[in-house]
Design an enzyme around this catalytic site. Structure first.
Site, PDB file in Angstrom:
ATOM      1  N   ARG A 222      16.098   9.216  51.999  1.00  0.00           N
ATOM      2  CA  ARG A 222      17.003   8.797  53.070  1.00  0.00           C
ATOM      3  C   ARG A 222      16.673   9.437  54.421  1.00  0.00           C
ATOM      4  O   ARG A 222      17.187   9.003  55.454  1.00  0.00           O
ATOM      5  CB  ARG A 222      18.458   9.107  52.688  1.00  0.00           C
ATOM      6  CG  ARG A 222      18.953   8.314  51.477  1.00  0.00           C
ATOM      7  CD  ARG A 222      20.443   8.450  51.298  1.00  0.00           C
ATOM      8  NE  ARG A 222      21.156   7.863  52.424  1.00  0.00           N
ATOM      9  CZ  ARG A 222      21.507   6.578  52.482  1.00  0.00           C
ATOM     10  NH1 ARG A 222      21.208   5.748  51.497  1.00  0.00           N
ATOM     11  NH2 ARG A 222      22.178   6.113  53.528  1.00  0.00           N
TER      12      ARG A 222
ATOM     13  N   ASP B 219      32.465  -5.566  54.829  1.00  0.00           N
ATOM     14  CA  ASP B 219      31.376  -4.638  54.576  1.00  0.00           C
ATOM     15  C   ASP B 219      30.987  -4.000  55.922  1.00  0.00           C
ATOM     16  O   ASP B 219      31.375  -4.486  56.985  1.00  0.00           O
ATOM     17  CB  ASP B 219      30.208  -5.430  53.969  1.00  0.00           C
ATOM     18  CG  ASP B 219      28.918  -4.655  53.929  1.00  0.00           C
ATOM     19  OD1 ASP B 219      28.931  -3.525  53.429  1.00  0.00           O
ATOM     20  OD2 ASP B 219      27.888  -5.190  54.393  1.00  0.00           O
TER      21      ASP B 219
ATOM     22  N   ASP C 143      27.389  -2.116  56.789  1.00  0.00           N
ATOM     23  CA  ASP C 143      25.985  -2.357  57.126  1.00  0.00           C
ATOM     24  C   ASP C 143      25.642  -3.841  57.121  1.00  0.00           C
ATOM     25  O   ASP C 143      25.847  -4.527  56.120  1.00  0.00           O
ATOM     26  CB  ASP C 143      25.077  -1.653  56.105  1.00  0.00           C
ATOM     27  CG  ASP C 143      24.592  -0.304  56.595  1.00  0.00           C
ATOM     28  OD1 ASP C 143      25.079   0.144  57.639  1.00  0.00           O
ATOM     29  OD2 ASP C 143      23.734   0.296  55.934  1.00  0.00           O
TER      30      ASP C 143
END
Length: 252
Positions: free
Chosen positions: A139, A17, A19
């Site tokens: 965001r 992954d 993040d």
């Protein structure tokens, strides 16, 4: 780097992954961590599997990341590279049809308009080729606002409650809802989670498939691949923890 030489143990692959695993959330990989990953790729086969699109992955891991390691999967594998070559692109708009795309977007905008939060910014819905990314705060928030929102979200179940409402509203579309990162959640057709990337790993090519991620709890965006029968899942808490676990497993 393009794959020019096989690692010492090519039949062992580790998928990572992004993040919270290779970088801090939405941060850039450190030079030290990238050096470690390249050293690791000399020992075993390495692959990246992230939920974000390739441009965002490049912001975090560097331009040309799709060719740095033998396997690169953005948007959970809906955009798949093997040895630097593009293998597949799948899109959610083709899968759902425009009518259902509009139906979902309109519902989300109405829901968020009535949601009271301490702060709201911009880009509440991000349409990616393989998923919708929905952020109640937006965001475009700053890192400080992102950190504050995460605490507020955990205390008030903002994302969990919205996911529950969407599961009821869109039960006919067979969608999966996955809370990941600090401020958003992903919506995608069931089966389009990170396990999607496994179809590009021929079972005959690997004896072990390891996965390293931080959101491995049920409902997290690493959960499905973490618990998949083909993988050996490893929960990490930071890039340093990733490095420590990989060193013990593959480099000692």
């Amino acid at each position: 780097m393009s794959k020019t030489t096989d690692p010492e143990n090519p039949r062992i692959i580790a998928l990572f992954d992004v993040d919270g695993t290779l970088t801090i959330p939405r941060g850039e990989i450190t030079a030290e961590m990238m050096t470690f990953m390249k050293d690791l790729s000399k020992k075993i086969t390495v692959g990246i599997v992230g939920g974000s699109d390739l441009p965002k992955q490049e912001e975090q891991l560097g331009v040309g990341v799709a060719t740095m390691f033998p396997y690169n999967f953005s948007q959970n594998g809906l955009v798949a590279y093997k040895n630097g070559e593009l293998r597949e692109i799948q899109t959610i708009s083709k899968h759902l049809g425009e009518h259902n795309v509009k139906r979902l977007v309109n519902w989300v905008m109405k829901y968020l308009a009535d949601l009271d939060l301490p702060v709201k910014r911009g880009t509440f819905i991000e349409f990616r080729s393989g998923m919708f990314n929905i952020s109640p705060i937006g965001r475009n928030c700053s890192r400080e606002e992102r950190n504050d929102y995460e605490k507020f979200d955990l205390e008030n179940n903002i994302r969990k409650n919205m996911v529950a409402a969407m599961q009821k509203e869109f039960a006919d579309l067979n969608l999966t809802f996955s809370i990941g990162g600090q401020i958003s959640f992903d919506v995608f057709p069931t089966g389009w989670d990170k396990t999607y990337c496994l179809r590009f790993l021929d079972e005959g090519d690997f004896d072990e498939v390891h996965f390293f991620g931080d959101k491995t709890f049920e409902g997290g965006n690493d959960y499905e691949i973490f618990t998949h029968e083909r993988t050996k899942g490893h929960t990490v808490t930071s890039p340093d923890d990733t490095k420590e676990q990989c060193t013990k497993l593959f480099l000692s």
